[in-house]
Scaffold this motif. Structure first.
Motif, PDB file in Angstrom:
ATOM      1  N   ARG A   1      43.562 -16.854  41.366  1.00 11.94           N
ATOM      2  CA  ARG A   1      44.164 -17.597  42.471  1.00 11.94           C
ATOM      3  C   ARG A   1      45.692 -17.510  42.387  1.00 11.94           C
ATOM      4  O   ARG A   1      46.268 -17.612  41.308  1.00 11.94           O
ATOM      5  CB  ARG A   1      43.759 -19.065  42.411  1.00 11.94           C
ATOM      6  CG  ARG A   1      42.287 -19.313  42.615  1.00 11.94           C
ATOM      7  CD  ARG A   1      42.034 -20.792  42.815  1.00 11.94           C
ATOM      8  NE  ARG A   1      40.632 -21.142  42.699  1.00 11.94           N
ATOM      9  CZ  ARG A   1      40.152 -22.360  42.908  1.00 11.94           C
ATOM     10  NH1 ARG A   1      40.984 -23.340  43.223  1.00 11.94           N
ATOM     11  NH2 ARG A   1      38.874 -22.618  42.794  1.00 11.94           N
TER      12      ARG A   1
ATOM     13  N   LYS B   1      46.617 -12.190  46.912  1.00 13.17           N
ATOM     14  CA  LYS B   1      45.575 -11.386  47.563  1.00 13.17           C
ATOM     15  C   LYS B   1      45.669 -11.484  49.092  1.00 13.17           C
ATOM     16  O   LYS B   1      45.530 -10.478  49.784  1.00 13.17           O
ATOM     17  CB  LYS B   1      44.178 -11.844  47.098  1.00 13.17           C
ATOM     18  CG  LYS B   1      43.947 -11.743  45.616  1.00 13.17           C
ATOM     19  CD  LYS B   1      42.516 -12.101  45.235  1.00 13.17           C
ATOM     20  CE  LYS B   1      42.172 -13.550  45.500  1.00 13.17           C
ATOM     21  NZ  LYS B   1      42.951 -14.483  44.659  1.00 13.17           N
ATOM     22  N   THR B   2      45.880 -12.693  49.600  1.00  9.04           N
ATOM     23  CA  THR B   2      45.943 -12.858  51.054  1.00  9.04           C
ATOM     24  C   THR B   2      47.127 -12.102  51.625  1.00  9.04           C
ATOM     25  O   THR B   2      47.007 -11.416  52.654  1.00  9.04           O
ATOM     26  CB  THR B   2      46.042 -14.355  51.420  1.00  9.04           C
ATOM     27  OG1 THR B   2      44.915 -15.044  50.886  1.00  9.04           O
ATOM     28  CG2 THR B   2      46.075 -14.537  52.931  1.00  9.04           C
TER      29      THR B   2
ATOM     30  N   ALA C   1      34.995 -16.229  54.947  1.00  9.50           N
ATOM     31  CA  ALA C   1      33.746 -16.885  54.574  1.00  9.50           C
ATOM     32  C   ALA C   1      33.143 -17.610  55.768  1.00  9.50           C
ATOM     33  O   ALA C   1      31.925 -17.682  55.931  1.00  9.50           O
ATOM     34  CB  ALA C   1      33.981 -17.854  53.421  1.00  9.50           C
TER      35      ALA C   1
ATOM     36  N   GLU D   1      37.832 -20.242  58.360  1.00  9.74           N
ATOM     37  CA  GLU D   1      38.685 -19.726  57.285  1.00  9.74           C
ATOM     38  C   GLU D   1      39.358 -18.429  57.701  1.00  9.74           C
ATOM     39  O   GLU D   1      40.495 -18.164  57.296  1.00  9.74           O
ATOM     40  CB  GLU D   1      37.869 -19.531  56.016  1.00  9.74           C
ATOM     41  CG  GLU D   1      37.454 -20.832  55.360  1.00  9.74           C
ATOM     42  CD  GLU D   1      36.952 -20.647  53.948  1.00  9.74           C
ATOM     43  OE1 GLU D   1      37.262 -19.616  53.317  1.00  9.74           O
ATOM     44  OE2 GLU D   1      36.232 -21.533  53.464  1.00  9.74           O
TER      45      GLU D   1
ATOM     46  N   ASP E   1      37.598 -11.263  53.245  1.00  8.11           N
ATOM     47  CA  ASP E   1      38.290 -12.167  52.331  1.00  8.11           C
ATOM     48  C   ASP E   1      37.320 -13.103  51.610  1.00  8.11           C
ATOM     49  O   ASP E   1      36.378 -13.629  52.215  1.00  8.11           O
ATOM     50  CB  ASP E   1      39.319 -12.991  53.111  1.00  8.11           C
ATOM     51  CG  ASP E   1      40.210 -13.803  52.192  1.00  8.11           C
ATOM     52  OD1 ASP E   1      40.694 -13.249  51.188  1.00  8.11           O
ATOM     53  OD2 ASP E   1      40.422 -14.998  52.470  1.00  8.11           O
ATOM     54  N   GLU E   2      37.566 -13.310  50.319  1.00  6.23           N
ATOM     55  CA  GLU E   2      36.776 -14.205  49.459  1.00  6.23           C
ATOM     56  C   GLU E   2      35.274 -13.929  49.570  1.00  6.23           C
ATOM     57  O   GLU E   2      34.465 -14.822  49.787  1.00  6.23           O
ATOM     58  CB  GLU E   2      37.079 -15.678  49.775  1.00  6.23           C
ATOM     59  CG  GLU E   2      38.451 -16.129  49.333  1.00  6.23           C
ATOM     60  CD  GLU E   2      38.678 -16.054  47.815  1.00  6.23           C
ATOM     61  OE1 GLU E   2      37.706 -15.854  47.066  1.00  6.23           O
ATOM     62  OE2 GLU E   2      39.837 -16.180  47.395  1.00  6.23           O
TER      63      GLU E   2
ATOM     64  N   LYS F   1      32.309 -15.989  47.840  1.00  7.22           N
ATOM     65  CA  LYS F   1      31.785 -17.275  48.302  1.00  7.22           C
ATOM     66  C   LYS F   1      31.190 -17.179  49.713  1.00  7.22           C
ATOM     67  O   LYS F   1      30.963 -18.202  50.351  1.00  7.22           O
ATOM     68  CB  LYS F   1      32.876 -18.352  48.253  1.00  7.22           C
ATOM     69  CG  LYS F   1      33.997 -18.201  49.260  1.00  7.22           C
ATOM     70  CD  LYS F   1      34.890 -19.455  49.210  1.00  7.22           C
ATOM     71  CE  LYS F   1      35.889 -19.472  50.342  1.00  7.22           C
ATOM     72  NZ  LYS F   1      36.725 -20.695  50.347  1.00  7.22           N
TER      73      LYS F   1
ATOM     74  N   THR G   1      38.994  -8.828  49.346  1.00  6.17           N
ATOM     75  CA  THR G   1      39.815  -9.626  48.447  1.00  6.17           C
ATOM     76  C   THR G   1      39.008 -10.830  47.993  1.00  6.17           C
ATOM     77  O   THR G   1      38.363 -11.488  48.800  1.00  6.17           O
ATOM     78  CB  THR G   1      41.103 -10.097  49.144  1.00  6.17           C
ATOM     79  OG1 THR G   1      40.767 -10.712  50.397  1.00  6.17           O
ATOM     80  CG2 THR G   1      42.032  -8.934  49.410  1.00  6.17           C
ATOM     81  N   THR G   2      39.044 -11.115  46.691  1.00  7.55           N
ATOM     82  CA  THR G   2      38.233 -12.240  46.204  1.00  7.55           C
ATOM     83  C   THR G   2      38.666 -12.690  44.821  1.00  7.55           C
ATOM     84  O   THR G   2      39.194 -11.905  44.026  1.00  7.55           O
ATOM     85  CB  THR G   2      36.741 -11.864  46.164  1.00  7.55           C
ATOM     86  OG1 THR G   2      35.951 -13.022  45.972  1.00  7.55           O
ATOM     87  CG2 THR G   2      36.447 -10.851  45.062  1.00  7.55           C
ATOM     88  N   THR G   3      38.462 -13.972  44.554  1.00  4.41           N
ATOM     89  CA  THR G   3      38.462 -14.466  43.185  1.00  4.41           C
ATOM     90  C   THR G   3      37.076 -14.163  42.628  1.00  4.41           C
ATOM     91  O   THR G   3      36.081 -14.414  43.305  1.00  4.41           O
ATOM     92  CB  THR G   3      38.728 -15.977  43.153  1.00  4.41           C
ATOM     93  OG1 THR G   3      39.972 -16.249  43.794  1.00  4.41           O
ATOM     94  CG2 THR G   3      38.781 -16.486  41.718  1.00  4.41           C
TER      95      THR G   3
ATOM     96  N   GLU H   1      39.212 -18.029  37.400  1.00  2.00           N
ATOM     97  CA  GLU H   1      40.082 -18.423  38.503  1.00  2.00           C
ATOM     98  C   GLU H   1      41.544 -18.054  38.282  1.00  2.00           C
ATOM     99  O   GLU H   1      42.294 -17.912  39.255  1.00  2.00           O
ATOM    100  CB  GLU H   1      39.975 -19.933  38.734  1.00  2.00           C
ATOM    101  CG  GLU H   1      38.565 -20.411  39.043  1.00  2.00           C
ATOM    102  CD  GLU H   1      38.054 -19.895  40.375  1.00  2.00           C
ATOM    103  OE1 GLU H   1      38.839 -19.797  41.323  1.00  2.00           O
ATOM    104  OE2 GLU H   1      36.847 -19.584  40.448  1.00  2.00           O
TER     105      GLU H   1
END
Length: 437
Positions: free
Chosen positions: A60, A64-65, A89, A93, A154-155, A158, A184-186, A239
Motif C-alpha cells: 500500500r 500503484k494507482t 472492484a 471504486e 485495479d485491486e 479483492k 494493479t493490486t496489493t 500490505e
C-alpha cells in the motif's frame, strides 16, 4: 533505493539544480512537470518485453494507482483509436479511485490533454478521440460484449467477481495490434493472483514493490510507524512489503495460528532460557539454525530471537551461538549432534569454553519431532515475541505426515525451534534462574 529523475533532481545540490533549470523555458518546465518518465520511479514504469499482462503487485502506498493512471494516460494520448477498460472492484471504486481519486486519471491529466468525463455514461474521452469505459468486477456480466485494445484492472485480489470478471475482460481484449492489460493490486493468495504469478516470464510480467519505496511521497513518519507496528508480520509483509504469502495445504503451522501466538512483550520475567542449534551438515551448505526461547512465569514458552546464520564456517556459527547465549543469558545450549557428534560440542566450546552445552540426538524425522511442538502452539502454550519471518516461513513449510515445501533445502531454523521447545516444554525442566527482560 530506486529514485525517479524528479527525486534525483530534488536531492542534487543547488548548482546542479540551477544549471538544469536555466535550460528550461516556462513551457518546457510545465511539460516536464507532467512528464511521467521524469516523475516515475523505475518500478512504476512499464517493463520491457513482449508481455500481454503487466501485474504490478506491491504494498500500500507504493504508487500503484498513479502508475496505472499514467499508463492509461500515455496510451490514450498516443493512440486516438485506443479503447480502454477501467475495471475496479466495484463501479464505485472505479470512479472514486481510478478516475476521480487523488492519483486518478482526472487529477494527473495536464490541462492540454484532459479527458472529458461523463459519469452517467461511465466514459472518459480524450481530445484526440481515445475512449475509456468504467466497469465494476462485482458485475462480471457487464464486461461481456464490449471490446478493448487495453485494460487497467485495479485491486484484482479483492474482486468479488474474481476470475469470472477477469475472464470476461480478457475475452474482450481483441482490438488493435497489441492488446495489453495492467493489473494493479496489493497481493493476496487468491486464485486469480496466484495464476498470474505462475505465468511470470511467459505472457505475464510481474513488478513488485514495497511501501517504503515511495516514502518520499508519503506522510512523514508513516513508513516508520507502519514498520514498527507491522514489520515482519503476515499483514505487514503482505500490505507493506508486497509479498504474496500463501498457505500450504497440510502444513503443521498456518500463518493464522502463528499470528494468534504473537505478542509484543513477555509478561514478567523468564525463568529459563535456552539457545537451540541445528548445525549445518557441511561447510557452506545449509544455514545453521539458532533459535533462542525462554519459559515465562505464566507457563508459556516464548521465542525471543532467531540468530541463525548462513554461509559461514563452523567457527563462524559457533561464535553466533556463543553471542546469542551471552546476550540472552542462556541456561543451556541445546545442539543436535547427528551430524558431527563430538565435533559440534568441541566447536562450540572453542568459541566459548563455559557454554553449557547439551547434545541431543534425533531418533525421528524433523516433521515427527515437530508435530508435538505444533500442538503446543494450537493449545496456546507458545508465543513469539515479535516477528521472525524466515523462521515462520520454514514452520509453515513443514507438512503433517512428512515433507517440507518451505524456502531453502532444509528447515534449519524450524528444527532449532523444535529443539528449543522440546527442551523447555516436552522434556525435564532444569534448575530455574530468574532474569528480567
Amino acid at each position: 533505493m530506486q529514485l525517479s529523475d524528479r527525486e534525483w533532481l530534488a536531492r542534487a545540490d543547488a548548482a546542479q539544480q540551477g544549471a538544469m533549470l536555466k535550460l528550461l523555458t516556462q513551457g518546457a518546465a510545465e511539460r516536464i512537470a507532467a512528464d511521467w518518465d521524469f516523475l516515475a520511479r523505475p518500478g512504476q514504469r512499464a517493463p520491457a518485453g513482449d508481455w500481454r499482462i503487466w501485474l504490478m503487485m506491491a504494498g500500500r502506498g507504493f504508487g500503484k494507482t498513479r502508475a496505472g493512471a499514467e499508463w492509461v494516460r500515455g496510451i490514450a494520448e498516443a493512440d486516438p483509436a485506443a479503447r480502454i477498460a477501467l475495471v475496479g472492484a466495484s463501479l464505485g471504486e472505479a470512479r472514486s479511485v481510478m478516475v476521480e481519486g487523488e492519483s486518478g486519471l482526472l487529477a494527473i491529466a495536464p490541462h492540454w490533454a484532459r479527458p472529458a468525463y461523463a459519469p452517467a455514461l461511465r466514459r472518459l474521452t480524450w481530445p484526440n478521440g481515445a475512449v475509456a469505459m468504467l466497469f465494476g468486477a462485482a458485475d462480471p456480466e457487464g464486461l461481456r460484449g464490449p471490446q478493448f485494445s487495453h485494460g487497467w484492472a485495479d485491486e484484482i485480489a479483492k474482486w468479488a467477481g474474481g476470475e469470472a470478471a477477469w475472464h470476461n475482460l480478457m475475452m474482450g481484449m481483441r482490438l488493435g495490434r497489441d492488446p495489453r492489460v495492467l493489473a494493479t493490486t496489493t497481493p493476496r493468495p487468491v486464485p486469480l493472483v496466484r495464476s498470474l504469478v505462475a505465468r511470470d516470464g511467459d505472457d505475464v510480467a510481474v513488478t513488485r514493490g514495497r511501501t517504503a519505496d515511495n516514502a518520499g511521497n508519503l506522510a512523514p513518519g508513516f513508513v516508520a510507524a507502519m514498520t514498527a507496528g507491522y514489520g515482519g508480520t503476515r499483514l505487514g509483509r503482505q500490505e507493506l512489503d508486497g509479498e504474496l504469502i500463501e498457505e500450504v495445504e497440510g502444513a503443521l503451522w498456518t500463518r493464522a495460528l502463528i499470528e494468534q501466538c504473537r505478542v509484543v512483550h513477555v509478561p514478567g520475567v523468564l525463568s529459563r532460557v535456552v539457545v537451540a542449534v541445528d548445525p549445518p551438515a557441511s561447510v557452506g551448505g545449509d544455514a545453521c539454525g539458532i533459535v533462542v526461547a525462554g519459559m515465562g512465569g505464566d507457563g508459556r514458552a516464548y521465542v525471543i530471537a532467531d540468530a541463525s546464520v548462513a554461509g559461514v564456517r563452523p567457527e563462524g556459527w559457533a561464535r553466533a551461538v556463543a553471542a546469542a547465549a551471552m546476550v540472552h543469558g542462556a541456561d543451556r545450549v541445546v545442539a543436535e549432534a547427528n551430524n558431527g557428534g563430538a565435533m559440534v560440542e568441541s566447536v562450540l566450546r572453542a568459541a566459548e569454553k563455559t557454554l553449557p552445552v547439551k547434545l541431543v540426538l534425533a531418533s525421528r524425522g524433523k516433521v515427527a519431532r515437530a508435530e508435538p511442538v505444533a500442538a503446543l502452539y494450537e493449545a496456546g502454550r507458545v508465543a513469539h515475541r515479535g516477528a521472525f519471518p524466515e523462521l515462520e516461513d520454514e514452520m509453515c513449510g513443514l507438512l503433517a505426515g512428512g515433507g517440507y515445501v518451505g524456502p531453502g533445502r532444509s528447515p534449519d531454523r524450524a528444527d532449532a525451534l523444535v529443539w528449543a521447545m522440546s527442551e523447555l516444554m516436552l522434556g525435564k525442566m532444569g534448575e530455574a534462574r530468574v532474569r528480567g527482560m
